[in-house]
Design a protein around this motif. Structure first.
Motif, PDB file in Angstrom:
ATOM      1  N   ARG A 160       0.835  -1.202  -0.044  1.00 56.16           N
ATOM      2  CA  ARG A 160       0.033  -0.188   0.032  1.00 56.16           C
ATOM      3  C   ARG A 160       0.720   1.353  -0.019  1.00 56.16           C
ATOM      4  NH1 ARG A 160      -3.557  -3.188   3.755  1.00 56.16           N
ATOM      5  NH2 ARG A 160      -5.597  -3.416   2.650  1.00 56.16           N
ATOM      6  N   ASP A 161       2.193   1.128   0.430  1.00 53.67           N
ATOM      7  CA  ASP A 161       2.853   2.231   0.851  1.00 53.67           C
ATOM      8  C   ASP A 161       3.817   2.460  -0.478  1.00 53.67           C
ATOM      9  OD1 ASP A 161       3.953   4.624   2.028  1.00 53.67           O
ATOM     10  OD2 ASP A 161       5.718   3.309   2.576  1.00 53.67           O
ATOM     11  N   ASN A 162       3.437   1.563  -1.757  1.00 49.55           N
ATOM     12  CA  ASN A 162       4.298   1.553  -3.090  1.00 49.55           C
ATOM     13  C   ASN A 162       5.823   1.215  -2.644  1.00 49.55           C
ATOM     14  OD1 ASN A 162       2.144   2.588  -4.471  1.00 49.55           O
ATOM     15  ND2 ASN A 162       2.269   4.561  -3.697  1.00 49.55           N
ATOM     16  N   ASN A 163       5.744   0.181  -1.650  1.00 48.25           N
ATOM     17  CA  ASN A 163       7.170  -0.351  -1.550  1.00 48.25           C
ATOM     18  C   ASN A 163       7.362  -1.961  -1.790  1.00 48.25           C
ATOM     19  OD1 ASN A 163       9.828  -0.571  -0.788  1.00 48.25           O
ATOM     20  ND2 ASN A 163       9.413   0.216   1.245  1.00 48.25           N
ATOM     21  N   PHE A 164       6.900  -2.237  -3.083  1.00 46.82           N
ATOM     22  CA  PHE A 164       7.038  -3.587  -3.468  1.00 46.82           C
ATOM     23  C   PHE A 164       8.310  -4.362  -3.361  1.00 46.82           C
ATOM     24  CE2 PHE A 164       6.926  -7.105  -6.334  1.00 46.82           C
ATOM     25  CZ  PHE A 164       5.817  -8.166  -5.847  1.00 46.82           C
ATOM     26  N   ILE A 165       9.326  -3.473  -3.497  1.00 50.39           N
ATOM     27  CA  ILE A 165      10.680  -3.957  -3.500  1.00 50.39           C
ATOM     28  C   ILE A 165      11.184  -4.361  -2.124  1.00 50.39           C
ATOM     29  CG2 ILE A 165      13.072  -3.171  -3.591  1.00 50.39           C
ATOM     30  CD1 ILE A 165      12.339  -1.199  -5.636  1.00 50.39           C
ATOM     31  N   ALA A 166      10.554  -3.902  -1.099  1.00 48.82           N
ATOM     32  CA  ALA A 166      10.474  -4.443   0.339  1.00 48.82           C
ATOM     33  C   ALA A 166       9.802  -5.485   0.403  1.00 48.82           C
ATOM     34  CB  ALA A 166      10.448  -3.273   1.392  1.00 48.82           C
ATOM     35  N   ALA A 167       8.482  -5.367  -0.050  1.00 48.07           N
ATOM     36  CA  ALA A 167       7.256  -6.402   0.251  1.00 48.07           C
ATOM     37  C   ALA A 167       7.890  -7.743  -0.529  1.00 48.07           C
ATOM     38  CB  ALA A 167       6.057  -5.727  -0.342  1.00 48.07           C
ATOM     39  N   ALA A 168       8.319  -7.858  -1.708  1.00 51.73           N
ATOM     40  CA  ALA A 168       8.590  -8.869  -2.448  1.00 51.73           C
ATOM     41  C   ALA A 168       9.126 -10.084  -1.554  1.00 51.73           C
ATOM     42  CB  ALA A 168       9.201  -8.673  -3.797  1.00 51.73           C
ATOM     43  N   PRO A 169      10.408  -9.804  -0.827  1.00 50.14           N
ATOM     44  CA  PRO A 169      11.136 -10.774  -0.210  1.00 50.14           C
ATOM     45  C   PRO A 169      10.316 -11.552   0.745  1.00 50.14           C
ATOM     46  CG  PRO A 169      12.415  -9.225  -0.450  1.00 50.14           C
ATOM     47  CD  PRO A 169      11.071  -8.495  -0.872  1.00 50.14           C
ATOM     48  N   ILE A 170       9.071 -10.764   1.335  1.00 51.22           N
ATOM     49  CA  ILE A 170       8.457 -11.138   2.341  1.00 51.22           C
ATOM     50  C   ILE A 170       7.593 -12.592   1.927  1.00 51.22           C
ATOM     51  CG2 ILE A 170       6.299 -10.786   3.834  1.00 51.22           C
ATOM     52  CD1 ILE A 170       7.385  -8.113   4.258  1.00 51.22           C
ATOM     53  N   VAL A 171       7.368 -12.549   0.704  1.00 52.13           N
ATOM     54  CA  VAL A 171       6.865 -13.891   0.134  1.00 52.13           C
ATOM     55  C   VAL A 171       7.390 -14.969   0.421  1.00 52.13           C
ATOM     56  CG1 VAL A 171       5.221 -14.987  -1.938  1.00 52.13           C
ATOM     57  CG2 VAL A 171       5.585 -12.349  -1.699  1.00 52.13           C
ATOM     58  N   ARG A 172       8.637 -15.049   0.051  1.00 51.34           N
ATOM     59  CA  ARG A 172       9.647 -15.900   0.192  1.00 51.34           C
ATOM     60  C   ARG A 172       9.845 -16.407   1.785  1.00 51.34           C
ATOM     61  NH1 ARG A 172      12.113 -19.421   1.623  1.00 51.34           N
ATOM     62  NH2 ARG A 172      14.133 -20.635   1.099  1.00 51.34           N
ATOM     63  N   ASN A 176       1.341  -3.833 -11.872  1.00 49.03           N
ATOM     64  CA  ASN A 176       0.300  -4.234 -10.941  1.00 49.03           C
ATOM     65  C   ASN A 176       0.009  -5.696 -11.061  1.00 49.03           C
ATOM     66  OD1 ASN A 176      -1.588  -2.803  -9.134  1.00 49.03           O
ATOM     67  ND2 ASN A 176      -3.115  -3.839 -10.379  1.00 49.03           N
ATOM     68  N   GLU A 177       0.287  -6.297 -12.316  1.00 50.03           N
ATOM     69  CA  GLU A 177      -0.052  -8.096 -12.266  1.00 50.03           C
ATOM     70  C   GLU A 177       0.835  -8.639 -11.098  1.00 50.03           C
ATOM     71  OE1 GLU A 177       0.158  -6.068 -14.653  1.00 50.03           O
ATOM     72  OE2 GLU A 177      -2.012  -5.980 -15.493  1.00 50.03           O
ATOM     73  N   GLU A 178       2.190  -7.905 -11.047  1.00 55.73           N
ATOM     74  CA  GLU A 178       3.336  -8.795 -10.056  1.00 55.73           C
ATOM     75  C   GLU A 178       2.922  -8.879  -8.670  1.00 55.73           C
ATOM     76  OE1 GLU A 178       8.088  -9.039  -9.810  1.00 55.73           O
ATOM     77  OE2 GLU A 178       7.147  -7.776 -11.367  1.00 55.73           O
ATOM     78  N   LYS A 179       2.236  -7.337  -8.446  1.00 52.05           N
ATOM     79  CA  LYS A 179       1.524  -7.054  -7.056  1.00 52.05           C
ATOM     80  C   LYS A 179       0.572  -8.178  -6.780  1.00 52.05           C
ATOM     81  CE  LYS A 179       3.086  -2.392  -7.096  1.00 52.05           C
ATOM     82  NZ  LYS A 179       2.850  -0.940  -6.842  1.00 52.05           N
ATOM     83  N   ILE A 180      -0.457  -8.393  -7.649  1.00 49.57           N
ATOM     84  CA  ILE A 180      -1.416  -9.062  -7.481  1.00 49.57           C
ATOM     85  C   ILE A 180      -1.079 -10.613  -7.458  1.00 49.57           C
ATOM     86  CG2 ILE A 180      -3.446 -10.091  -8.454  1.00 49.57           C
ATOM     87  CD1 ILE A 180      -3.932  -7.424  -9.847  1.00 49.57           C
ATOM     88  N   GLY A 181      -0.048 -11.032  -8.213  1.00 49.18           N
ATOM     89  CA  GLY A 181       0.531 -12.449  -7.898  1.00 49.18           C
ATOM     90  C   GLY A 181       0.980 -12.485  -6.769  1.00 49.18           C
ATOM     91  N   ALA A 182       1.838 -11.685  -6.156  1.00 48.01           N
ATOM     92  CA  ALA A 182       2.468 -11.714  -4.685  1.00 48.01           C
ATOM     93  C   ALA A 182       1.487 -11.978  -3.873  1.00 48.01           C
ATOM     94  CB  ALA A 182       3.535 -10.786  -4.642  1.00 48.01           C
TER      95      ALA A 182
END
Length: 211
Positions: A56-68, A174-180
């Motif tokens: 939500r804070d437009n910080n997907f770079i920090a959010a993406a590793p959380i999935v792993r 946006n599709e990458e964010k949805i996928g994550a």
């Protein structure tokens, strides 16, 4: 579903972690394994909370590793189902600092991450675990995923590129964010499902006549 809708569902799922944690503690006796589960649930809740906040804070770079990292919790929880000795002993080993990758399953195999991914993929409809494992590692370690969020080709004809350093994730689709976000949902559901199996086991123990 839109990204906003999926994030709202993830917000709601956080209460499920709390609810099933209470249910685990209140069913039959308290085991060391219940403490292991509490740690998994507390980590999962806060990872989901952090993921939603960062996206939500437009910080997907920090959010993406959380999935792993969220997948890591699932793999370690799944490891507890592969041992043939007392599950409390497994929990005690882990809580005392033993690395799960050095512990062996019922087949005498060390439970490395790669091995756990392979084992959980043997369960129906769990091929998505392999995708998260390898893609997620690319977000944790510096890779083409990281660089693609910073630089992109503007026009091949004029050989121009755009690069950025800033508090945003403008180069992330946006599709990458949805996928994550969907992957976060899948991991959460599987964690809850495995813990429910443990609760069912404790309920059956409770029903057994005392000798």
């Amino acid at each position: 579903m839109t990204l906003s809708q999926i994030l709202s569902e993830l917000d709601s799922s956080q209460q499920k972690f709390i609810d099933i944690g209470k249910k685990t503690a209140e069913t039959h006796a308290l085991y060391t394994y219940d403490l292991f589960i509490s740690a998994i649930l507390n980590r999962s809740l806060n990872l989901v909370r952090g993921f939603c906040s960062l996206v939500r804070d437009n910080n997907f770079i920090a959010a993406a590793p959380i999935v792993r990292i969220h997948l890591d919790s699932l793999l370690r929880l799944y490891a507890s189902r592969l041992v043939d000795y007392n599950i409390d002993e497994f929990a005690k080993k882990v809580i005392s600092g033993k690395q799960i990758r050095n512990l062996k399953d019922k087949d005498g195999k060390k439970m490395s991450d790669n091995y756990l991914v392979k084992k959980i993929m043997e369960v129906d409809n769990h091929d998505w675990v392999k995708e998260i494992y390898y893609t997620g590692s690319g977000h944790i370690h510096f890779s083409n995923y990281v660089s693609s969020y910073t630089t992109k080709i503007e026009t091949k004809k004029h050989r121009t590129i755009l690069t950025t350093i800033g508090k945003h994730d403008l180069f992330v689709d946006n599709e990458e964010k949805i996928g994550a976000a969907i992957r976060m949902q899948q991991i959460s559901l599987r964690i809850v499902a495995i813990i429910q199996l443990w609760i069912d086991y404790k309920v059956n123990l409770q029903k057994q006549p005392k000798t």
